[in-house]
Scaffold this motif. Structure first.
Motif, short mmCIF file in Angstrom:
data_model
loop_
_atom_site.label_atom_id
_atom_site.label_comp_id
_atom_site.label_asym_id
_atom_site.label_seq_id
_atom_site.Cartn_x
_atom_site.Cartn_y
_atom_site.Cartn_z
N MET A 135 3.92 -12.37 -5.43
CA MET A 135 3.69 -12.94 -6.58
C MET A 135 2.18 -13.32 -6.63
SD MET A 135 6.81 -14.86 -8.15
CE MET A 135 6.70 -16.28 -6.81
N ASN A 136 1.44 -13.56 -5.43
CA ASN A 136 0.13 -14.02 -5.24
C ASN A 136 -0.72 -12.63 -4.73
OD1 ASN A 136 -0.08 -17.01 -5.93
ND2 ASN A 136 2.05 -16.56 -4.87
N LEU A 137 -0.29 -11.36 -4.96
CA LEU A 137 -1.15 -10.57 -4.35
C LEU A 137 -2.48 -10.34 -5.28
CD1 LEU A 137 1.60 -7.58 -3.82
CD2 LEU A 137 0.19 -8.42 -1.86
N HIS A 138 -3.51 -9.92 -4.43
CA HIS A 138 -4.79 -9.78 -5.04
C HIS A 138 -5.67 -8.79 -4.18
CE1 HIS A 138 -8.93 -11.11 -6.04
NE2 HIS A 138 -8.35 -11.59 -7.14
N PRO A 139 -6.68 -8.29 -4.87
CA PRO A 139 -7.66 -7.09 -4.38
C PRO A 139 -8.02 -7.72 -2.92
CG PRO A 139 -7.71 -6.75 -6.35
CD PRO A 139 -6.95 -8.22 -6.36
N SER A 140 -8.14 -8.83 -2.92
CA SER A 140 -8.95 -9.53 -1.77
C SER A 140 -7.79 -9.76 -0.56
CB SER A 140 -9.73 -10.79 -2.14
OG SER A 140 -8.44 -11.76 -2.53
N ASN A 141 -6.64 -9.81 -0.75
CA ASN A 141 -5.57 -10.03 0.14
C ASN A 141 -4.49 -8.92 0.39
OD1 ASN A 141 -3.74 -10.38 -1.67
ND2 ASN A 141 -4.07 -12.67 -1.91
N SER A 142 -4.43 -8.12 -0.50
CA SER A 142 -3.33 -6.89 -0.29
C SER A 142 -3.15 -6.40 0.91
CB SER A 142 -3.18 -5.88 -1.48
OG SER A 142 -4.43 -5.19 -1.41
N LEU A 143 -4.45 -5.94 1.57
CA LEU A 143 -4.41 -5.31 2.82
C LEU A 143 -3.82 -6.14 4.03
CD1 LEU A 143 -7.59 -3.23 2.45
CD2 LEU A 143 -5.24 -2.24 2.38
N ASN A 144 -4.38 -7.40 3.86
CA ASN A 144 -3.86 -8.37 4.79
C ASN A 144 -2.56 -8.59 4.91
OD1 ASN A 144 -5.87 -8.78 6.72
ND2 ASN A 144 -6.76 -10.53 5.49
N ILE A 145 -2.07 -8.76 3.67
CA ILE A 145 -0.48 -9.10 3.39
C ILE A 145 0.27 -7.92 3.79
CG2 ILE A 145 1.15 -9.51 1.57
CD1 ILE A 145 -0.70 -11.41 0.42
N GLU A 146 -0.10 -6.85 3.60
CA GLU A 146 0.43 -5.70 3.85
C GLU A 146 0.74 -5.66 5.55
OE1 GLU A 146 0.67 -0.75 4.02
OE2 GLU A 146 -1.05 -1.93 3.00
N ARG A 147 -0.37 -5.71 6.28
CA ARG A 147 -0.45 -6.04 7.68
C ARG A 147 0.48 -6.84 8.21
NH1 ARG A 147 -2.41 -9.40 10.59
NH2 ARG A 147 -3.66 -10.18 8.96
N PHE A 148 0.54 -8.13 7.56
CA PHE A 148 1.30 -9.26 8.01
C PHE A 148 2.62 -8.77 7.62
CE2 PHE A 148 3.39 -13.56 6.45
CZ PHE A 148 3.26 -13.80 7.79
N ALA A 149 3.11 -8.21 6.77
CA ALA A 149 4.47 -7.83 6.40
C ALA A 149 5.03 -6.75 7.53
CB ALA A 149 4.44 -7.37 5.10
N LYS A 150 4.13 -5.84 7.82
CA LYS A 150 4.61 -4.90 8.93
C LYS A 150 4.88 -5.52 9.99
CE LYS A 150 2.94 -0.37 10.83
NZ LYS A 150 2.01 0.73 10.74
N GLU A 151 4.08 -6.58 10.35
CA GLU A 151 4.01 -7.43 11.77
C GLU A 151 5.56 -7.93 11.70
OE1 GLU A 151 1.17 -9.99 12.31
OE2 GLU A 151 -0.27 -8.55 12.65
N LEU A 152 6.24 -8.33 10.40
CA LEU A 152 7.26 -9.15 10.47
C LEU A 152 8.50 -8.29 10.16
CD1 LEU A 152 6.29 -12.54 8.94
CD2 LEU A 152 6.49 -11.85 11.34
N SER A 153 8.22 -6.77 10.04
CA SER A 153 9.32 -5.93 9.57
C SER A 153 9.93 -6.27 8.11
CB SER A 153 10.34 -5.81 10.63
OG SER A 153 10.00 -5.55 11.93
N CYS A 154 8.98 -6.67 7.14
CA CYS A 154 9.33 -7.16 5.80
C CYS A 154 8.89 -5.82 5.08
CB CYS A 154 8.70 -8.39 5.44
SG CYS A 154 9.17 -8.95 3.92
N TYR A 155 9.90 -4.82 4.99
CA TYR A 155 9.42 -3.68 4.19
C TYR A 155 9.38 -3.80 2.81
CZ TYR A 155 11.40 -2.24 8.81
OH TYR A 155 11.68 -2.09 10.21
N ALA A 156 10.18 -4.64 2.27
CA ALA A 156 9.59 -4.70 0.72
C ALA A 156 8.43 -5.35 0.33
CB ALA A 156 10.95 -5.89 0.18
N LEU A 157 7.93 -6.38 1.15
CA LEU A 157 6.42 -6.89 1.04
C LEU A 157 5.43 -5.99 1.42
CD1 LEU A 157 4.78 -9.19 0.15
CD2 LEU A 157 5.21 -10.14 2.58
N GLU A 158 5.85 -5.11 2.36
CA GLU A 158 4.74 -4.17 2.98
C GLU A 158 4.59 -2.98 1.68
OE1 GLU A 158 4.36 -0.89 6.62
OE2 GLU A 158 6.13 -2.06 6.24
N GLU A 159 5.79 -2.73 1.38
CA GLU A 159 5.60 -1.58 0.20
C GLU A 159 4.93 -2.28 -1.01
OE1 GLU A 159 8.83 1.52 -2.37
OE2 GLU A 159 9.48 -0.10 -1.18
#
Length: 603
Positions: A135-159
């Motif tokens: 809910m707090n995705l932004h152009p300034s953080n979407s790439l970092n959040i995707e990387r973070f989600a991948k590290e935690l195997s959180c596939y829904a957030l990564e997608e």
């Protein structure tokens, strides 16, 4: 006072009582015990902080603690456990969650909390953190959040993060995270069909921007990034002034081939179904799409359909196109060439026609072409390299798109009725019912020699039916689709052999239509196994070797023609990328850098 035993009518009657609020009261009671500091049996130590707890409560809420307390580790026998790799404030929140089922997620704690929830196996807390980040995705953080989600195997957030990046790619490129991306991630983003740009040249410019952020190191990736740019859909003036003048492009053999491919696509000499490529698939955000067009046929009442329908398989959106002035005569044939539809012959029930018409897709209008040399109905046609080939029992002829002239072709060894044509590997293949004996005849035409040859290959036994199969070619393989069976067989012209690995269709398509679409085969309409008229369209993917339903026709129909072409289905809705002023300036590129790029490409 003594009471007599109640005399119940049905002594065997039972009733199970369920207290729906019992679980909540237990949770409230446990928390009250915690607040009152009653019955504690263990202490969790994090740094200098100590948290008194009930062992059973932690074990019930977390599989991590259940394993710790229920196994043979020393923690299972100790009344004090030391936890590392977590802040005391985060552990306090998780312990309180065990007793209350509630936790406060904030910007300041969500990253640490999600890591701890993953480590200590609190899946619902991890999911709640994931939803908060979504809910707090932004152009300034979407790439970092995707990387973070991948590290935690959180596939829904990564997608979700990746899709957000695609949707807001223009704003994302202005962030420092984008310029610091690794090559593989940039390639994944730029290659995606859902990249939200209003023109394909913006994808090219985004690649240049990333490369120029570290030119000496990233120049080696230039060619590989260009493999996913849809050059055929870039404006010609842009190609001439921006791309073909680029130093990197001029010194790249691969890019030179892509430019040739683009020109071949534009002048209709490229058979996009024989060599399917991501570069020939427009992005939806540009408003351009490959659509299916249905022409003629009959409906449920066996009434002739005179309209021309257009369907976008990706969203099943349908719309009507301009209707041919002469209507869709029965027995006509239709093919696509130069991204226009060419309709030949047909009959009105009295007179067989030699007319030919061209639907100009850019103008949504029909124009009459020079008539064929022979009047024809129930014939077959196919396009190949700027030429339209027509075959029937009356003979064969070809229309040259450049000269606008029909010419007669060599006579077939066996004249055929009810035939089907397909272009494959620069030749025209024909299967039909021989006029002399009604036997199936498989023949091939070589345009260079103007010569027909009977293929010396034994047709499979199931091909010997009362219906001539429709043939369609993708990726250099011919596919034979019968009307009276779901079986499909393939033929490899290079090996001159039949292939038997094609799975059957999902349903029967008696009286259906076969066409090519994005390097795949689509079979639509016709009657199914229950003799119901169908509006289903199914697609065969040679890569996955599987059939799948992709959508529906405007309405059930049979004996129709179906073709595919590119059309603007909407105005461009993607974002506009404002390129930096010096983006196209590669004057600083030295011969050494170019040599390095070529060496890396070959490696």
């Amino acid at each position: 006072m003594d009471y007599e035993e109640l005399d119940l009518v049905d002594a065997d009657y039972g009733y199970t009582f369920h207290d729906s609020s019992f679980g909540n009261r237990i949770l409230v009671g446990l928390n009250e015990l915690r607040l009152a500091r009653k019955f504690f049996d263990m202490t969790v130590c994090v740094g200098l902080q100590r948290f008194s707890c009930h062992r059973a409560v932690l074990a019930s809420a977390s599989d991590y603690f259940r394993s710790m307390f229920g196994g043979m580790m020393k923690e299972s026998f100790s009344d004090q456990v030391t936890i590392f790799d977590v802040d005391a404030s985060i552990m306090r929140l998780l312990i309180e969650f065990c007793y209350t089922g509630q936790i406060e997620i904030k910007t300041g704690n969500v990253e640490r909390l999600m890591k701890a929830a993953d480590l200590f196996q609190f899946p619902t807390v991890k999911d709640a953190c994931s939803e908060y980040l979504s809910m707090n995705l932004h152009p300034s953080n979407s790439l970092n959040i995707e990387r973070f989600a991948k590290e935690l195997s959180c596939y829904a957030l990564e997608e979700a993060s990746f899709n957000y990046t695609l949707q807001h790619i223009v704003e994302v490129t202005y962030s420092k995270d984008f310029t610091n991306l690794e090559f593989d991630k940039v390639l994944q983003i730029v290659s995606h069909r859902l990249l939200n740009i209003d023109k394909e040249e913006h994808a090219y410019e985004i690649c240049l921007f990333w490369i120029k952020s570290d030119l000496s190191d990233r120049i080696r990736y230039f060619d590989r990034l260009m493999t996913v740019i849809r050059f055929p859909f870039i404006r010609r003036i842009y190609m001439l002034t921006k791309i073909e003048t680029n130093t990197l492009v001029r010194n790249s053999r691969l890019c030179t081939d892509f430019i040739k491919e683009s020109k071949s696509f534009t002048n209709s000499t490229l058979d996009r179904h024989q060599k399917p490529s991501i570069r020939i698939q427009p992005r939806p955000s540009t408003g351009l799409a490959e659509v299916l067009v249905t022409l003629g046929g009959c409906d449920n009442n066996c009434d002739e359909i005179t309209t021309v329908g257009c369907i976008n398989p990706f969203n099943s959106h349908c719309r009507g196109l301009a209707t041919s002035p002469q209507g869709m005569r029965r027995g006509f044939s239709a093919v696509v060439m130069d991204n226009d539809i060419f309709v030949t012959g047909g009959s009105d029930g009295i007179r067989i026609s030699n007319s030919s018409w061209r639907y100009r897709s850019k103008l949504n209008e029909w124009v009459e072409m020079p008539p064929m040399l022979q009047a024809r109905e129930y014939h077959a046609s196919v396009s190949m390299k700027n030429s339209l080939y027509v075959v029937s029992a009356e003979g064969c002829e070809k229309y040259d798109l450049e000269t606008g002239v029909w010419t007669a072709l060599a006579t077939m060894p066996y004249a055929v009725n009810d035939c089907s044509l397909s272009a494959c590997r620069d030749k025209v293949f024909c299967i039909g019912s021989a006029v002399l004996n009604n036997a199936l005849s498989f023949q091939v035409y070589c345009p260079k020699l103007d010569e027909w040859t009977v293929l010396d290959c034994l047709l499979p036994s199931f091909c010997q039916s009362s219906f001539v199969p429709s043939i369609s070619s993708v990726c250099g393989i011919l596919y034979f689709i019968h009307e009276d069976t779901t079986r499909v067989i393939a033929y490899d012209p290079l090996r001159e052999s039949w292939l038997d690995h094609v799975p059957p269709m999902l349903q029967l398509h008696l009286g259906g239509s076969v066409t090519q679409y994005q390097g795949k085969i689509i079979v639509s309409g016709g009657y199914d196994e229950r003799f119901g008229l169908s509006d289903a369209a199914e697609m065969y993917d040679p890569d996955t070797k599987s059939w799948s339903l992709i959508g529906k026709l405007p309405h059930p129909m049979f004996w129709h023609n179906c073709v595919s072409l590119f059309r603007y289905v909407s105005a461009p809705r993607g974002d506009y990328y404002y390129a930096p002023p010096n983006l196209h300036d590669f004057s600083s590129v030295t011969n050494n850098l170019i040599a390095t790029k070529e060496l890396d490409r070959k490696t």
